[in-house]
Design a protein around this motif. Structure first.
Motif, PDB file in Angstrom:
ATOM      1  N   ARG A 285       2.037   1.950  -3.506  1.00 20.35           N
ATOM      2  CA  ARG A 285       0.965   2.330  -4.435  1.00 20.35           C
ATOM      3  C   ARG A 285       0.583   3.792  -4.295  1.00 20.35           C
ATOM      4  NH1 ARG A 285      -1.510  -2.458  -2.516  1.00 20.35           N
ATOM      5  NH2 ARG A 285      -3.266  -1.282  -1.647  1.00 20.35           N
ATOM      6  N   HIS A 286       0.803   4.378  -3.121  1.00 18.21           N
ATOM      7  CA  HIS A 286       0.418   5.763  -2.890  1.00 18.21           C
ATOM      8  C   HIS A 286       1.621   6.688  -2.774  1.00 18.21           C
ATOM      9  CE1 HIS A 286      -3.153   3.454  -1.721  1.00 18.21           C
ATOM     10  NE2 HIS A 286      -3.841   4.517  -2.048  1.00 18.21           N
TER      11      HIS A 286
ATOM     12  N   TRP B 266       0.823  -1.214   0.000  1.00 22.21           N
ATOM     13  CA  TRP B 266       0.000   0.000   0.000  1.00 22.21           C
ATOM     14  C   TRP B 266       0.850   1.253   0.000  1.00 22.21           C
ATOM     15  CZ3 TRP B 266      -0.062   3.742   3.891  1.00 22.21           C
ATOM     16  CH2 TRP B 266      -1.053   4.721   3.772  1.00 22.21           C
TER      17      TRP B 266
END
Length: 415
Positions: A304-305, A301
């Motif tokens: 991904r950001h 995560w």
């Protein structure tokens, strides 16, 4: 002489000072926690987060001090209590510092538990033993390959030879070929302290450089590693090494290359120089991607950001010649998991549990595939460790890894 009514009481000054310090530790600690837990805004932010996580035990001290100061600043007797606004600030500082204290202790506690499971006795005194980026001596450096098509034109590829500081007898020693990770501007022997540790543990270490995934020609890096392995075998006698006992070891991208060099034949990926088939005896892959196919787990995560994600995707497309949808066969070919068979050598997989670049499930799937194929293997998963944790020589993760790595090499490189 008593203080004048307009003068602040000493106890009031002390409580204010305690509250200011408690607030400061809360703010600084929150910033450190954000670097570890949130998507990094830049490569520098990721590196700082790596250091915060690796030395989190040291961050527990200011958090504990901040917690005590916040509690002391509130006072006990009614006349010593802070006004409501200041009391809320003191309570907030206490809660934040308390939470930071817990967060700082979780990673070392988790690693301590892992070490016990692996039968490792950790040395708390080594926790601040420094970085792995320097060592007590220099290697011998040789050019093992001259290429015409490096990322920046013709270049000479080098390797460093690390020998034991002292030898016990004249028996030839097994070989460890190390393949560093990182980018194309990083040299071999990135963490030389690991090289000398391996050498002093009874190995001759060849730490190699390679063309770093040329555009549209990712397999050139694998070919270079195969060439370097062949060079090490051919020159083994010069360094008192045993050419018949060789392991290839790599970190991050180097681990990927180590697996591909060991898992593929010369017909699948030929070496970049004239050497016989590699046929290594063992492979060690540190925090290395094993599956780049469409079935691979999603990246973490935090990645991904993060703005870093776009740069990583662009790099993958340059080296393979397209996206996963456009050239799926290239991504499959460069995925070690697709090359697993009963014939691949024993493999040690070292997984970082809090890795920006790799979901631990990737390595778990590789281990399951090795198990199904009947390949001798070992999996060391280190909770709350970041990619490149081995930069911290004395960290609990590095201490545990040294124990497991030594056992693995002793087992599979025995005479």
């Amino acid at each position: 002489m008593p203080p004048s009514p307009s003068s602040p009481r000493p106890t009031t000054v002390g409580r204010w000072s305690a509250l200011v310090l408690a607030s400061a530790t809360a703010l600084v600690g929150t910033g450190a926690a954000a670097l570890v837990l949130l998507p990094p805004l830049s490569w520098d932010a990721w590196q700082y987060g790596l250091l915060m996580l690796e030395f989190s035990l040291l961050l527990a001290a200011p958090a504990a001090i901040g917690l005590v100061l916040a509690l002391l600043s509130r006072g006990r007797a009614p006349e010593r209590r802070l006004r409501p606004g200041r009391a809320r600030l003191a309570a907030t500082a206490a809660v934040v510092n308390g939470a930071l204290l817990v967060m700082a202790l979780v990673p070392p506690a988790a690693l301590w538990s892992t070490a016990r499971t692996e039968g490792v006795r950790l040395d708390l005194g080594q926790y601040t033993a420094g970085f792995a980026t320097d060592t007590d001596r220099a290697p011998r450096t040789h050019v093992y390959l001259r290429t015409e098509d490096g990322p920046h034109g013709p270049e000479e590829l080098e390797l460093d030879v690390w020998e034991p500081a002292e030898r016990d007898g004249d028996a030839p020693l097994p070989i460890v070929v190390n393949v560093h990770g990182g980018a194309d501007d990083l040299p071999q022997s990135l963490f030389p302290r690991w090289d000398t540790w391996l050498a002093d543990g009874g190995h001759v270490v060849f730490d190699v450089d390679y063309r770093h995934f040329p555009d549209g020609n990712w397999s050139a890096s694998v070919s270079d590693v195969k060439c370097a392995i062949g060079w090490a075998r051919e020159h083994a006698e010069e360094y008192g090494a045993d050419a018949s006992r060789l392991a290839v070891n790599g970190q991050s991208a180097g681990g990927l290359l180590a697996m591909l060099a060991a898992y593929t034949s010369n017909e699948q990926i030929p070496p970049s120089c004239d050497v016989p088939d590699v046929g290594v005896d063992a492979v060690v892959a540190w925090y290395s991607v094993a599956d780049g196919t469409a079935d691979a787990p999603r990246v973490p995560w935090r990645q991904r950001h993060s703005p870093i994600r776009e740069e990583l995707d662009e790099g993958a497309e340059r080296m393979t010649g397209g996206t996963l949808e456009e050239v799926p066969e290239e991504y499959a070919s460069m995925s070690p998991i697709t090359h697993v068979s009963p014939d691949v050598p024993p493999t040690l997989v070292i997984t970082s549990g809090h890795d920006l670049f790799l979901d631990p499930e990737d390595n778990r799937r590789l281990v399951s595939r090795l198990d199904a194929a009947g390949v001798a293997h070992r999996h060391l998963e280190l909770p709350w460790t970041e990619h490149m944790f081995d930069i911290n020589w004395g960290g609990f993760a590095s201490q545990t890894t040294r124990h497991v790595l030594d056992d693995f090499l002793s087992e599979h490189l025995a005479p």
